[in-house]
Design a protein around this motif. Structure first.
Motif, PDB file in Angstrom:
ATOM      1  N   SER A 187      -5.038   6.793   7.367  1.00 38.55           N
ATOM      2  CA  SER A 187      -4.828   5.740   6.375  1.00 38.55           C
ATOM      3  C   SER A 187      -5.199   6.274   4.995  1.00 38.55           C
ATOM      4  CB  SER A 187      -5.694   4.519   6.708  1.00 38.55           C
ATOM      5  OG  SER A 187      -7.042   4.781   6.343  1.00 38.55           O
ATOM      6  N   ASN A 188      -5.015   5.435   3.985  1.00 37.42           N
ATOM      7  CA  ASN A 188      -5.356   5.847   2.620  1.00 37.42           C
ATOM      8  C   ASN A 188      -6.864   5.960   2.396  1.00 37.42           C
ATOM      9  OD1 ASN A 188      -5.896   3.124   2.686  1.00 37.42           O
ATOM     10  ND2 ASN A 188      -5.027   2.694   0.687  1.00 37.42           N
ATOM     11  N   VAL A 227     -10.423  16.978   5.045  1.00 38.46           N
ATOM     12  CA  VAL A 227     -10.261  15.519   5.042  1.00 38.46           C
ATOM     13  C   VAL A 227     -11.640  14.868   5.086  1.00 38.46           C
ATOM     14  CG1 VAL A 227      -9.146  13.571   6.229  1.00 38.46           C
ATOM     15  CG2 VAL A 227      -8.151  15.862   6.423  1.00 38.46           C
ATOM     16  N   TYR A 228     -11.763  13.724   4.410  1.00 38.06           N
ATOM     17  CA  TYR A 228     -13.000  12.948   4.551  1.00 38.06           C
ATOM     18  C   TYR A 228     -12.659  11.470   4.573  1.00 38.06           C
ATOM     19  CZ  TYR A 228     -13.545  11.341  -0.357  1.00 38.06           C
ATOM     20  OH  TYR A 228     -13.401  10.709  -1.566  1.00 38.06           O
ATOM     21  N   ASN A 229     -13.639  10.674   5.016  1.00 39.56           N
ATOM     22  CA  ASN A 229     -13.496   9.227   5.083  1.00 39.56           C
ATOM     23  C   ASN A 229     -14.326   8.643   3.936  1.00 39.56           C
ATOM     24  OD1 ASN A 229     -13.863   6.483   5.637  1.00 39.56           O
ATOM     25  ND2 ASN A 229     -13.894   6.795   7.846  1.00 39.56           N
ATOM     26  N   ARG A 230     -13.660   7.985   2.976  1.00 37.21           N
ATOM     27  CA  ARG A 230     -14.364   7.440   1.804  1.00 37.21           C
ATOM     28  C   ARG A 230     -15.532   6.537   2.192  1.00 37.21           C
ATOM     29  NH1 ARG A 230      -9.220   5.583  -0.240  1.00 37.21           N
ATOM     30  NH2 ARG A 230      -8.340   7.187  -1.586  1.00 37.21           N
ATOM     31  N   LYS A 287      -0.909  -2.469  10.750  1.00 34.85           N
ATOM     32  CA  LYS A 287      -0.894  -3.386   9.607  1.00 34.85           C
ATOM     33  C   LYS A 287      -0.375  -2.726   8.340  1.00 34.85           C
ATOM     34  CE  LYS A 287      -4.681  -6.231  11.280  1.00 34.85           C
ATOM     35  NZ  LYS A 287      -6.092  -6.562  11.154  1.00 34.85           N
ATOM     36  N   ALA A 288      -0.708  -1.450   8.146  1.00 30.47           N
ATOM     37  CA  ALA A 288      -0.277  -0.752   6.924  1.00 30.47           C
ATOM     38  C   ALA A 288       1.230  -0.520   6.938  1.00 30.47           C
ATOM     39  CB  ALA A 288      -1.007   0.580   6.819  1.00 30.47           C
ATOM     40  N   LYS A 289       1.806  -0.420   5.767  1.00 31.80           N
ATOM     41  CA  LYS A 289       3.243  -0.124   5.635  1.00 31.80           C
ATOM     42  C   LYS A 289       3.489   1.387   5.620  1.00 31.80           C
ATOM     43  CE  LYS A 289       4.876  -4.389   4.087  1.00 31.80           C
ATOM     44  NZ  LYS A 289       4.384  -5.157   5.187  1.00 31.80           N
ATOM     45  N   LYS A 290       2.418   2.154   5.275  1.00 37.87           N
ATOM     46  CA  LYS A 290       2.571   3.609   5.240  1.00 37.87           C
ATOM     47  C   LYS A 290       1.274   4.283   5.663  1.00 37.87           C
ATOM     48  CE  LYS A 290       1.954   3.309   0.274  1.00 37.87           C
ATOM     49  NZ  LYS A 290       2.601   3.393  -1.012  1.00 37.87           N
ATOM     50  N   LEU A 291       1.417   5.489   6.180  1.00 41.55           N
ATOM     51  CA  LEU A 291       0.296   6.344   6.547  1.00 41.55           C
ATOM     52  C   LEU A 291       0.533   7.709   5.895  1.00 41.55           C
ATOM     53  CD1 LEU A 291      -0.093   5.489  10.357  1.00 41.55           C
ATOM     54  CD2 LEU A 291      -1.587   4.748   8.493  1.00 41.55           C
TER      55      LEU A 291
END
Length: 194
Positions: free
Chosen positions: A89-90, A65-68, A52-56
């Protein structure tokens, strides 16, 4: 007197965004992150037109890295060699360590503590029950990180990695246990019959 200096995370890392605009026919290994600081793994490999996203954002080995959304559940990791070149993803802010006093894996080890997750839960904000616990980068970067001597940091990281390795082995044994007994019995019975 302690050899342990305390440093604000902001001074130890720099956020990186290796933005990749998705191409419809290219395939991308997209990472997910286990709770309780158990690392990242490839969730799926998809074509650009299936995402679905346009960018990664590309991850490299050694990134912190962490997951918000799930920081309060211990969703922290250091990108492994297997994660390198994969994408997030963002919702997965990515940082490189810029201070050579920090040993590889040490930030991951620090953020693997349940007491830290509880503190994060008290900081996290949002509007719904699922997004309520989102930890923003500016909050994370204010954390004060104790920096013991580097040999001690290495021991801490080795302990974390060792525990995770033994946990995986134990899980594999438990998962395979139901099939082991029937296989052993089948072998024993076939020996008796011959």
């Amino acid at each position: 007197e302690s050899d342990c200096e305390t440093v604000v995370l902001h001074d130890l890392v720099r956020q990186v965004k290796r933005e990749t605009v998705l191409e419809a026919e290219d395939e991308y290994d997209v990472l997910a992150m286990s709770w309780y600081a158990k690392g990242m793994y490839v969730k799926h490999r998809k074509r650009g037109d299936e995402i679905k996203a346009k960018k990664l954002y590309r991850v490299e080995q050694g990134d912190f890295v962490y997951n918000r959304l799930f920081a309060w559940k211990g969703s922290f990791a250091e990108a492994s060699e297997e994660n390198s070149g994969c994408f997030v993803s963002n919702e997965f802010p990515t940082f490189t360590v810029v201070d050579d006093r920090v040993e590889p894996g040490y930030l991951w080890a620090f953020f693997s503590q349940p007491a830290v997750w509880e503190y994060i839960e008290s900081l996290s904000t949002g509007t719904t029950s699922t997004s309520r616990l989102r930890l923003k980068e500016r909050q994370l970067l204010k954390f004060r990180i104790p920096l013991p001597p580097q040999d001690v940091q290495r021991q801490i990281v080795d302990l974390l990695r060792g525990c995770l390795k033994w946990e995986r082995i134990a899980k594999q044994i438990v998962d395979e246990q139901p099939s082991v007994l029937p296989a052993v019995l089948e072998r024993l019975v076939s020996r008796v019959e011959t």
